[in-house]
Design a protein around this motif. Structure first.
Motif: not given
Length: 255
Positions: A130-131, A194-196, A198-202, A223-226
């Motif tokens: 992402y930008t 949203i950026h957070n 996507l960072d977790k997904a990375e 969720s990605y956090g979980e």
């Protein structure tokens, strides 16, 4: 045809002129607004490409959704049954050396052998790259134009709607305060969550647990956090320093 940020002025190809206080570029992965701001709409090394077609069939009682991780390298194929048809497609990193069009036809022949001639559509899709600064001054980018796509699932519709809503709220706030040039600063704070994600997904992209958690994520059960909490600190420490996986795989493929 022309964007003048300082004057708050757009000129369309038809010659029509539109004035603005805040401009939101919600114009897709090939965004002309992003191209105006940064010289190009996306990074060709990390951009993905997806093909999709509507096959026959639909939601019979025994019909199931399917996802295939083997049909392409660093991507996946999908078959999502609907009321009267099935949406069949695949997506992967574009710069990896593989014939996506041929693989799409092979996959379509397998998943919908009775479909006959169907129209196959194709489009670029960001894959988590992402930008970081999604705009400039009073010009904002939302959705695919800002690269807001989950690099693991390819999901972008929800993020497009959420970022679009946040861009509208940011625009309303700065216009009301008489400071439209602050739009990007306000918007970045509003989409930090949203950026957070996507960072977790990375970070989780190469985790052994990710495959098992993938379907729970698609089902909205996690969720990605979980998911992150399920992974050991040792595993996270190994993952944390990694570059985005599309860029890494593109470099590896080119040697």
């Amino acid at each position: 045809a022309e964007i003048d940020e300082a004057a708050g002025r757009l000129v369309l190809e038809s010659g029509e002129v539109i004035t603005f206080k805040v401009l939101v570029g919600a114009d897709g992965a090939a965004s002309p607004v992003a191209r105006h701001l940064f010289g190009r709409a996306f990074n060709p090394d990390t951009i993905g490409f997806a093909f999709e077609a509507e096959g026959t069939g639909g939601c019979a009682e025994d019909t199931v959704m399917s996802i295939d991780f083997r049909i392409v390298n660093w991507g996946y194929g999908w078959n999502f049954p609907k009321h009267k048809t099935s949406t069949i497609g695949l997506g992967a990193i574009k710069s990896i050396d593989q014939d996506l069009k041929t693989q799409m036809q092979t996959y379509l022949n397998r998943e919908a052998p009775d479909a006959g001639e169907v129209k196959i559509k194709g489009a670029h899709i960001p894959l988590g790259d992402y930008t970081k600064a999604p705009g400039r001054g009073n010009v904002l980018l939302a959705g695919d134009a800002a690269g807001l796509v989950d690099g693991l699932t390819g999901e972008g519709i929800a993020l497009a709607m959420e970022s679009g809503a946040e861009a509208a709220e940011a625009a309303a706030e700065v216009i009301a305060s008489g400071a439209p040039a602050q739009a990007l600063a306000v918007y970045r704070k509003r989409i930090k969550y949203i950026h957070n994600e996507l960072d977790k997904a990375e970070k989780l992209a190469n985790s052994e647990n990710m495959r098992r958690s993938f379907f729970a994520l698609l089902a909205g059960e996690m969720s990605y956090g979980e998911i992150e909490k399920k992974i050991s600190k040792q595993a996270l420490s190994k993952i944390a320093g990694m570059a985005t996986w599309p860029a890494r795989m593109a470099r590896k493929a080119r040697g």
